[in-house]
Design a protein around this motif. Structure first.
Motif, PDB file in Angstrom:
ATOM      1  N   VAL A  64       0.841  -1.195   0.000  1.00  0.00           N
ATOM      2  CA  VAL A  64       0.000   0.000   0.000  1.00  0.00           C
ATOM      3  C   VAL A  64       0.878   1.246   0.000  1.00  0.00           C
ATOM      4  N   VAL A  65       0.771   2.050  -1.038  1.00  0.00           N
ATOM      5  CA  VAL A  65       1.501   3.316  -1.134  1.00  0.00           C
ATOM      6  C   VAL A  65       0.581   4.445  -0.696  1.00  0.00           C
ATOM      7  N   ILE A  66       1.024   5.234   0.282  1.00  0.00           N
ATOM      8  CA  ILE A  66       0.191   6.306   0.843  1.00  0.00           C
ATOM      9  C   ILE A  66       0.920   7.640   0.712  1.00  0.00           C
ATOM     10  N   THR A  67       0.339   8.584   0.004  1.00  0.00           N
ATOM     11  CA  THR A  67       0.911   9.935  -0.044  1.00  0.00           C
ATOM     12  C   THR A  67       0.344  10.760   1.115  1.00  0.00           C
ATOM     13  N   GLY A  68       1.082  11.794   1.502  1.00  0.00           N
ATOM     14  CA  GLY A  68       0.651  12.597   2.646  1.00  0.00           C
ATOM     15  C   GLY A  68       0.645  11.782   3.923  1.00  0.00           C
ATOM     16  N   ALA A  69       1.612  10.833   4.031  1.00  0.00           N
ATOM     17  CA  ALA A  69       1.618   9.887   5.151  1.00  0.00           C
ATOM     18  C   ALA A  69       2.311  10.419   6.394  1.00  0.00           C
ATOM     19  N   SER A  70       2.758  11.665   6.357  1.00  0.00           N
ATOM     20  CA  SER A  70       3.523  12.212   7.479  1.00  0.00           C
ATOM     21  C   SER A  70       2.644  12.763   8.599  1.00  0.00           C
ATOM     22  N   SER A  71       1.339  12.860   8.368  1.00  0.00           N
ATOM     23  CA  SER A  71       0.451  13.392   9.408  1.00  0.00           C
ATOM     24  C   SER A  71      -1.008  13.137   9.028  1.00  0.00           C
ATOM     25  N   GLY A  72      -1.900  13.496   9.949  1.00  0.00           N
ATOM     26  CA  GLY A  72      -3.333  13.489   9.672  1.00  0.00           C
ATOM     27  C   GLY A  72      -3.897  12.171   9.187  1.00  0.00           C
ATOM     28  N   ALA A  78      -1.861   4.800   7.443  1.00  0.00           N
ATOM     29  CA  ALA A  78      -0.673   3.947   7.551  1.00  0.00           C
ATOM     30  C   ALA A  78      -0.823   2.973   8.711  1.00  0.00           C
ATOM     31  N   HIS A  79      -1.299   3.466   9.849  1.00  0.00           N
ATOM     32  CA  HIS A  79      -1.521   2.597  11.012  1.00  0.00           C
ATOM     33  C   HIS A  79      -2.606   1.562  10.706  1.00  0.00           C
ATOM     34  N   ILE A 144       2.816  -2.780  -6.602  1.00  0.00           N
ATOM     35  CA  ILE A 144       1.968  -1.863  -5.836  1.00  0.00           C
ATOM     36  C   ILE A 144       0.539  -2.352  -5.991  1.00  0.00           C
ATOM     37  N   ASP A 145      -0.051  -2.797  -4.893  1.00  0.00           N
ATOM     38  CA  ASP A 145      -1.427  -3.312  -4.932  1.00  0.00           C
ATOM     39  C   ASP A 145      -2.462  -2.214  -4.739  1.00  0.00           C
ATOM     40  N   ILE A 146      -2.135  -1.281  -3.846  1.00  0.00           N
ATOM     41  CA  ILE A 146      -3.084  -0.226  -3.487  1.00  0.00           C
ATOM     42  C   ILE A 146      -2.352   1.113  -3.465  1.00  0.00           C
ATOM     43  N   LEU A 147      -2.889   2.080  -4.184  1.00  0.00           N
ATOM     44  CA  LEU A 147      -2.357   3.440  -4.163  1.00  0.00           C
ATOM     45  C   LEU A 147      -3.372   4.356  -3.494  1.00  0.00           C
ATOM     46  N   VAL A 148      -2.944   5.029  -2.435  1.00  0.00           N
ATOM     47  CA  VAL A 148      -3.820   5.968  -1.729  1.00  0.00           C
ATOM     48  C   VAL A 148      -3.339   7.381  -2.008  1.00  0.00           C
ATOM     49  N   ASN A 149      -4.050   8.088  -2.863  1.00  0.00           N
ATOM     50  CA  ASN A 149      -3.739   9.486  -3.173  1.00  0.00           C
ATOM     51  C   ASN A 149      -4.353  10.379  -2.105  1.00  0.00           C
TER      52      ASN A 149
END
Length: 330
Positions: A64-72, A78-79, A144-149
């Protein structure tokens, strides 16, 4: 005389028994109707729970690729995905914050059996580098199975006071960055005939508010892009989910851009009292597990605004005009 009294008592008992029987029959009828009405709902809930659990089980081992993963919301996602046994790839501009999130994942979920989180610093506004970043991720994870924009920036300012540079900046990050990243990921998904792309949009991608023109426009664009994409990739067994949260208690308003391009730096009351990131992330993960096309995560009022915009637009336009007038007076 005693015989007469006995007959009276006997008649009274018979009448009481008849009344009790009628009362029981009426209760029985109500109970039967209640059961008949509630049984389909109970069966639906059971099957929904089973389907959801099946979806959660299928998440195990996914990349799972997550952008904006540093907060919020991104950090909360991510958790959430990590707890489901996914290998998460954390993407954002700030490496230090990504390191913090990675450390939190490893220490908070020690019993989870999965690959360690991967850190890939990237800037969504630098769209020419995103394809290389995807290649880098693929060299590490193999797929990459899942992309979270999820990465994005908000806006506070009237149309007149907002420079077109701010409009372009917000559109570049929120729309073109997500589009470029999606296009870089798609070929391998189509080749493997599987994948899931999520766009974290907003209620403002469905209804626009005064003093949010740039942000709303970027989210409306994402909504349209997603609808076209979904239709095109369905035959390749690729799913597209658009999540539209209402107000969420994050730093989005603090980091929002004003009309001049400076940082807004304030926590709006509506943001302060919004949903928690953890709650929103869980609703998004459930939507992914159930392969939903769309999910709206909000209280009743924003949902009413969506309804008014669609079915009673004149009323909606009037309410928004009054809101704009009130805002300008303040």
């Amino acid at each position: 005389m005693f015989h007469l009294i006995g007959q009276i008592i006997e008649m009274a008992l018979e009448n009481k028994l008849k009344d009790t029987k009628k009362l029981y029959e009426s209760f029985s009828l109500v109970g039967s109707l209640t059961l008949a009405l509630s049984l389909p709902w109970i069966i639906f809930r059971v099957f929904k729970a089973l389907y959801l659990q099946k979806g959660f089980n299928e998440l195990f081992g996914k990349v799972v690729v997550i952008t904006g993963a540093s907060s919020g919301i991104g950090e909360a996602l991510a958790h959430g995905f990590y707890k489901q046994g996914c290998q998460v790839v954390l993407c954002a501009r700030r490496r230090q914050e990504l390191e913090r999130v990675r450390s939190d994942l490893l220490h908070s979920h020690r019993t989870v059996q999965t690959h360690p989180p991967v850190i890939i610093p990237l800037d969504l506004a630098d769209i020419n580098t995103l394809k290389d970043q995807v290649t880098k991720i693929m060299s590490i994870t193999g797929k990459i199975d899942i992309l979270v924009n999820n990465g994005g920036v908000s806006h506070r300012g009237t149309v007149l006071s907002t420079s077109y540079e701010v409009d372009m900046n917000i559109m570049m990050v929120n729309y073109f960055g997500s589009v470029a990243l999606t296009k870089a990921v798609l070929p391998d998904m189509i080749k493997r005939k599987q994948g899931h792309i999520i766009f974290v949009s907003s209620i403002q991608g469905l209804v626009s508010l005064p003093e949010r023109s740039a942000y709303s426009a970027s989210k409306h664009a994402l909504q349209a892009f997603s609808d076209s994409l979904r239709a095109e990739v369905t035959s390749s067994n690729i799913f597209v989910t658009v999540a539209s949260p209402g107000y969420v208690k994050t730093n989005l308003s603090l980091n929002a851009l004003t009309g001049s391009g400076s940082t807004y730096g304030k926590m709006d009351h509506t943001t302060e009292t919004g949903y928690s990131s953890k709650f929103v992330a869980m609703q998004i993960i459930k939507a992914v597990a159930m392969k939903k096309n769309e999910v709206v995560i909000s209280t009743l009022l924003p949902k009413m605004a969506i309804y008014l915009r669609k079915y009673l637009p004149t009323v909606y336009f009037y309410i928004m005009a009054q809101r704009a007038k009130k805002s300008m007076k303040n």
